[in-house]
Design an enzyme around this catalytic site. Structure first.
Site, PDB file in Angstrom:
ATOM      1  N   ASP A 479       0.820  -1.217   0.000  1.00 42.79           N
ATOM      2  CA  ASP A 479       0.000   0.000   0.000  1.00 42.79           C
ATOM      3  C   ASP A 479       0.849   1.261   0.000  1.00 42.79           C
ATOM      4  O   ASP A 479       0.425   2.308  -0.462  1.00 42.79           O
ATOM      5  CB  ASP A 479      -0.968   0.012   1.198  1.00 42.79           C
ATOM      6  CG  ASP A 479      -0.258   0.086   2.546  1.00 42.79           C
ATOM      7  OD1 ASP A 479       0.919  -0.319   2.633  1.00 42.79           O
ATOM      8  OD2 ASP A 479      -0.884   0.545   3.524  1.00 42.79           O
ATOM      9  N   ARG A 483       6.176   4.046   5.477  1.00 44.46           N
ATOM     10  CA  ARG A 483       5.923   4.058   6.923  1.00 44.46           C
ATOM     11  C   ARG A 483       5.955   2.632   7.491  1.00 44.46           C
ATOM     12  O   ARG A 483       6.306   1.675   6.793  1.00 44.46           O
ATOM     13  CB  ARG A 483       4.589   4.745   7.214  1.00 44.46           C
ATOM     14  CG  ARG A 483       3.400   3.949   6.730  1.00 44.46           C
ATOM     15  CD  ARG A 483       2.107   4.703   6.979  1.00 44.46           C
ATOM     16  NE  ARG A 483       0.983   3.936   6.500  1.00 44.46           N
ATOM     17  CZ  ARG A 483      -0.150   4.463   6.080  1.00 44.46           C
ATOM     18  NH1 ARG A 483      -0.300   5.767   6.060  1.00 44.46           N
ATOM     19  NH2 ARG A 483      -1.137   3.691   5.675  1.00 44.46           N
ATOM     20  N   GLU A 485       4.326   0.115   7.681  1.00 40.60           N
ATOM     21  CA  GLU A 485       3.203  -0.678   7.182  1.00 40.60           C
ATOM     22  C   GLU A 485       3.639  -1.466   5.953  1.00 40.60           C
ATOM     23  O   GLU A 485       4.006  -2.607   6.052  1.00 40.60           O
ATOM     24  CB  GLU A 485       2.014   0.246   6.881  1.00 40.60           C
ATOM     25  CG  GLU A 485       0.748  -0.536   6.588  1.00 40.60           C
ATOM     26  CD  GLU A 485      -0.513   0.305   6.743  1.00 40.60           C
ATOM     27  OE1 GLU A 485      -0.426   1.472   7.113  1.00 40.60           O
ATOM     28  OE2 GLU A 485      -1.594  -0.253   6.463  1.00 40.60           O
ATOM     29  N   GLU A 763      -2.477   8.961  -0.147  1.00 37.75           N
ATOM     30  CA  GLU A 763      -3.443   8.065   0.491  1.00 37.75           C
ATOM     31  C   GLU A 763      -4.785   8.753   0.759  1.00 37.75           C
ATOM     32  O   GLU A 763      -5.834   8.133   0.730  1.00 37.75           O
ATOM     33  CB  GLU A 763      -2.844   7.598   1.827  1.00 37.75           C
ATOM     34  CG  GLU A 763      -3.734   6.755   2.677  1.00 37.75           C
ATOM     35  CD  GLU A 763      -3.008   6.238   3.902  1.00 37.75           C
ATOM     36  OE1 GLU A 763      -2.100   6.931   4.407  1.00 37.75           O
ATOM     37  OE2 GLU A 763      -3.335   5.123   4.349  1.00 37.75           O
ATOM     38  N   HIS A 781       0.768   6.206  -2.419  1.00 37.83           N
ATOM     39  CA  HIS A 781      -0.271   5.216  -2.135  1.00 37.83           C
ATOM     40  C   HIS A 781      -1.069   4.941  -3.417  1.00 37.83           C
ATOM     41  O   HIS A 781      -1.760   5.836  -3.907  1.00 37.83           O
ATOM     42  CB  HIS A 781      -1.198   5.804  -1.063  1.00 37.83           C
ATOM     43  CG  HIS A 781      -1.511   4.881   0.046  1.00 37.83           C
ATOM     44  ND1 HIS A 781      -0.621   4.600   1.051  1.00 37.83           N
ATOM     45  CD2 HIS A 781      -2.628   4.162   0.321  1.00 37.83           C
ATOM     46  CE1 HIS A 781      -1.186   3.756   1.906  1.00 37.83           C
ATOM     47  NE2 HIS A 781      -2.406   3.456   1.472  1.00 37.83           N
TER      48      HIS A 781
HETATM   49  C1  RAM Z   1      -4.479   1.746   5.781  1.00 39.60           C
HETATM   50  C2  RAM Z   1      -3.932   1.955   4.418  1.00 39.60           C
HETATM   51  C3  RAM Z   1      -4.310   0.893   3.442  1.00 39.60           C
HETATM   52  C4  RAM Z   1      -5.752   0.622   3.644  1.00 39.60           C
HETATM   53  C5  RAM Z   1      -6.064   0.169   5.012  1.00 39.60           C
HETATM   54  C6  RAM Z   1      -7.493  -0.255   5.252  1.00 39.60           C
HETATM   55  O1  RAM Z   1      -3.623   1.065   6.563  1.00 39.60           O
HETATM   56  O2  RAM Z   1      -4.403   3.164   3.949  1.00 39.60           O
HETATM   57  O3  RAM Z   1      -4.025   1.337   2.169  1.00 39.60           O
HETATM   58  O4  RAM Z   1      -6.615   0.570   2.678  1.00 39.60           O
HETATM   59  O5  RAM Z   1      -5.755   1.219   5.853  1.00 39.60           O
END
Ligand code: RAM
Length: 921
Positions: A479, A483, A485, A763, A781
């Site tokens: 995604d 960060r 994630e 994002e 994103h």
């Molecule tokens: C966040 C990010 C990811 C996403 C989830 C549900 O961690 O934005 O892209 O869709 O949420």
């Protein structure tokens, strides 16, 4: 054959028509194939109109010599009358582990003329059985060893005929032989759930070996197996290596990791810290000269004691060993900074001018023990220093400690960052522009598509999408790359994957990722997870918007003609559907977590999940139930395709029930609004074809009213429905509104992102950079990059035709906005290049279309001037005049019309259509 074409001689044809780009399981000359039924593909370069394949012959041989003599001792299909040229399943002699095969193909064209054979290609089998692995996992005996170095000396006294290394290192390995890094892969193997599947690489290494003493050296890094793995359980890095040597005299030898096998491990190498999220620390003073060289070995035993210890024998991580059959991660491009600033004493900030994934290469000379810190960021504070607030807990920092000898060159080994700026602290003396160069790192998939048009803003959006997509391909479709994630979220992929397959060739990567999803599926419940590999964030059961589980393989079928992926995952799809069914009340899914995620803040629920990313306006259950329907429709098609008529009937019936329940609950037939009447609430049922017949226009009018009257020309949709709003508007004849949204410059819009200097897609629609708002503030994103598919499909007009998957049949249907002067799109498909280009002036529209050999197209020519008073020509031939059609040849004929388009069928080749108003008489 009754052909209007002049017969061509075999020689003429042989000169041009020959199969090229031979692929085996989507790869060129793969080493380490996984499957005993590999699939073959090729295409033919030819600009001849109406050309196609009528037959093929594939020859597979055990040696090059045999192949050259046309002896297919492994498989010879003979002449097979078929137009198939993609994913033809091998049916020759059973293939065994390690087997090397050579293959070529010839085809017969529409004149039944035989082409020359293609050039010779290869494929080599990997280790097919788990029992083929004689090596045993090993690791460092030192607790907390960050990046241990492994070393094994061996002697070669005979001529080597063939040498292979099969290797996996968890999290990542770097393989050296005799002082040279083997190959150019980085961050290998790709990430999987190691408890389920572990990928290994197969290397041909003859060129690295020599007679006499040889050394294999390996450095391991934690990667996704380290601290980040399984919610902070610190896994110990471990190594599995099997080198297989075959000598010219017919004998063989193995070099294996395992107990008492002569391997040594050193636990205090120069990488003193490594973490995917936090970065790497490298202390050049700890480099061990010649650690991966054979001579001299004396330093190993200095002072009678050595830090080179016997490795421990490790428990396997649990997963099946599987060959990594996809494009490895590599340094794809070197990017020079465009500027260097000095915001504070001792602090330099380099600007690459582009937000990328990767790292920088540092070149420095200076006193021993000087420590340089590299801090990576997407953003800057006003004072010009880097702002890392949106990285959450990720430190994104590399440090380098100088050894103090000459020019020192460093780039990290086991981490990557998402960044545009890098801040250098502690550089000795004055840092020059050349001291830092950006290294753009990603899975080395090929870029497949291009789009360009007369509007600079749209071109810039497309450029940003391509960067963003590319920045998020590291063995999984993540995604974000920056960060703490970097996960492959299925909800994002539901809408992102189509853009991605237009822009890149993702057949192999998606085949792998689909297995990652399958690995998350619960054995008891059938529930899949939101992220795959399932890690850190997301949950199981996944939110029902995670339909990418079905959509990605369906796109694999449409774009690459891949039916196998549907077969392999079919049972899994059914289980997921049963799970959803069990969590529905009267066909309405009764849970939702994410829904139409991350809509503009004004539309989302403050304080909700993800820093307030849940929609306040679009009910989650509407989204969940919509995807339940979407799945049922897809499964109906898939079941039919796979020859399961009963299942098809079941899912078709189910989709009918869901449709009825959906409308009963969410549709207001008085107002023609769904649920709250939010844009997403109305868009999604329209996209899915759920709106009761006759009401479509009224629902669309509500969407238009929301965009134009309530939101002053802006969308209010989240990650999912932003894709769909663009498509339904275009399809419903409201290209004017879709175009307005695409070119909108004020918040919320893509143009707004650009106005804030974005070089990648964000994002969220807001520019978020500091404080609490940074919880969800990735600037790299791909989910809102879904608009790029709209560029290809709607503006460029390139569409797949489900009747002929893999671009065997193509639909070219451009929607031409008033304001745009030209658009051009092309996609490198499995069958060759498809392109579509149109340009218009006051009284002329020109459309050029290129259809590859062995494909057919339905080309929709828009009546942009008028339906009747228009003349449509192809070259010099009139196809349509005064509302009447004429003209028919075998490679081009008119196949009807609507009030908006003249429909033309073509074969392969280039075509140039013109549309002009008829003036005067
Ligand atoms: C966040 C990010 C990811 C996403 C989830 C549900 O961690 O934005 O892209 O869709 O949420």
């Amino acid at each position: 054959m009754n052909s209007t074409f002049k017969y061509k001689t075999i020689k003429d044809l042989n000169d041009g028509i020959v199969p090229v780009d031979l692929l085996c399981e989507y790869m060129r000359n793969p080493v380490g194939l996984n499957t005993v039924n590999p699939r073959f593909s090729w295409h033919v370069l030819s600009d001849e109109r109406g050309q196609y394949q009528t037959a093929y012959r594939i020859v597979v041989a055990s040696s090059k010599e045999k192949l050259e003599a046309d002896i297919g001792d492994i498989w010879d299909t003979g002449k097979v009358e078929s137009s198939k040229c993609t994913n033809i399943v091998f049916e020759g002699c059973p293939l065994i582990s390690r087997q090397l095969c050579f293959w070529k193909v010839r085809i017969w064209d529409r004149y039944l003329n035989e082409s020359a054979f293609s050039v010779c290609s290869r494929f080599e089998m990997g280790l097919l059985q788990q029992e083929d692995w004689r090596a045993v996992w090993i690791g460092s005996p030192v607790f907390g060893a960050e990046a241990p170095l492994f070393r094994k000396t061996f002697t070669i006294g005979k001529k080597v005929a063939r040498a292979r290394v099969y290797i996996s290192g968890l999290g990542y390995y770097e393989l050296h032989i005799n002082g040279r890094k083997v190959g150019d892969r980085v961050l290998d193997p790709a990430w999987t759930d190691y408890g389920k599947r572990v990928l290994y690489a197969a290397y041909a290494v003859e060129e690295y070996l020599k007679q006499g003493s040889n050394v294999i050296g390996i450095m391991l890094g934690a990667g996704w197996y380290g601290k980040a793995y399984r919610n902070n359980v610190h896994a110990v890095t471990q190594l599995l290596l099997q080198m297989e040597l075959e000598f010219e005299d017919g004998t063989a030898a193995y070099i294996l990791t395992g107990p008492e096998s002569g391997w040594k491990v050193h636990s205090n190498g120069p990488v003193t810290f490594s973490s995917i999220y936090d970065g790497e620390s490298y202390d050049a003073r700890l480099e061990i000269d010649g650690w991966d060289l054979a001579e001299p070995e004396s330093y190993l035993e200095e002072d009678g004691k050595s830090e080179w210890l016997d490795p421990l024998w490790m428990e396997p991580p649990g997963g099946r060993m599987e060959s990594q059959m996809m494009e490895p991660i590599k340094v794809i491009k070197v990017i020079k900074p465009i500027s260097l600033s000095n915001p504070k004493p001792g602090v330099q900030v380099y600007d690459l001018s582009q937000n990328i994934a990767g790292w920088v290469k540092l070149q420095v000379s200076g006193p021993r023990s000087t420590k340089i810190i590299l801090k990576y960021a997407e953003l800057l504070y006003e004072d010009g220093t880097v702002n890392q607030e949106n990285l959450r807990t990720a430190k994104a920092m590399d440090t380098y400690t100088l050894k103090g000898v000459g020019l020192e060159v460093y780039e990290p080994h086991f981490t990557f960052h998402g960044f545009r700026y890098v801040q250098v602290e502690g550089f000795p003396g004055e840092a020059s522009m050349d001291a830092v160069t950006g290294r753009f790192v990603r899975s080395s998939v090929e870029q497949a598509g291009r789009f360009h048009c007369s509007h600079a803003l749209l071109n810039k959006i497309q450029e940003n999408v391509v960067w963003t997509e590319a920045n998020n391909l590291h063995g999984v479709p993540s995604d974000c790359p920056q960060r703490d994630e970097r996960l492959a979220w299925l909800n994002d992929m539901t809408v992102r994957a189509e853009e991605a397959v237009y822009n890149f060739n993702l057949a192999a990567l998606y085949t792998k990722w689909q297995k990652d999803i399958a690995d998350t599926q619960g054995a008891v419940t059938g529930a899949i997870a939101d992220t795959a590999p399932f890690h850190r964030y997301g949950r199981r059961p996944a939110d029902p918007v995670c339909s990418s589980y079905l959509i990605v393989p369906w796109l694999m079928y449409l774009h690459y003609g891949d039916q196998r992926i549907l077969e392999e995952h079919y049972e899994g799809f059914k289980k997921w559907m049963s799970y959803l069914g069990a969590h529905s009340d009267g066909y309405i899914i009764n849970y939702s977590c994410i829904g139409d995620w991350a809509s503009p803040r004004t539309e989302s629920e403050s304080g909700s999940l993800g820093g307030g990313a849940v929609s306040a306006k679009t009910p989650g259950k509407l989204m969940s139930t919509g995807f339940y329907y979407y799945n049922a429709v897809l499964l109906t098609k898939i079941a039919r395709l796979l020859g399961k008529p009963e299942d098809a009937r079941f899912y078709e019936e189910l989709s009918g029930f869901i449709k009825k329940a959906f409308n009963d609950i969410f549709f207001n037939s008085q107002t023609c609004q769904y649920a709250t009447g939010s844009q997403a609430s109305n868009v999604f049922p329209l996209y899915l074809g759920l709106v009761p017949k006759g009401n479509e226009k009224a629902v669309m009018d509500n969407i238009v009213a929301s965009v134009m009257e309530e939101n002053n020309g802006h969308l209010t949709t989240g990650n999912i429905c932003t894709k769909y709003i663009m498509e339904v508007l275009a399809e419903a004849g409201r290209m004017d509104i879709a175009y307005l949204l695409a070119t909108q410059k004020t918040y919320p819009s893509w143009g707004y992102m650009l106005s804030r200097g974005a070089t990648t897609i964000w994002e969220r629609w807001e520019y978020l950079s500091v404080g609490d708002e940074c919880e969800m503030a990735s600037h790299n994103h791909p989910m809102y990059g879904s608009i790029s598919a709209w560029f290809y499909k709607m503006l460029g007009g390139i569409n797949v035709d489900p009747e002929g998957p893999g671009f065997e049949r193509i639909v070219i249907k451009p929607y031409i906005p008033k304001e745009l002067e030209f658009a051009t799109a092309s996609v490198k498909t499995m069958r060759g290049l498809v392109s579509s280009k149109w340009e218009k002036s006051k009284d002329l529209l020109e459309i050029q279309v290129v259809i590859p050999f062995n494909s057919r197209a339905k080309v929709y020519i828009p009546f942009i001037f008028s339906f009747t008073e228009t003349e449509i020509k192809e070259g010099n031939n009139t196809l349509w005049k005064h509302g009447k059609s004429s003209y028919k040849t075998e490679e081009l004929f008119i196949d009807g019309h609507t009030s908006d388009y003249l429909i033309i069928q073509t074969g392969s080749g280039s075509y140039c259509f013109t549309v002009a108003p008829i003036c005067g008489n």
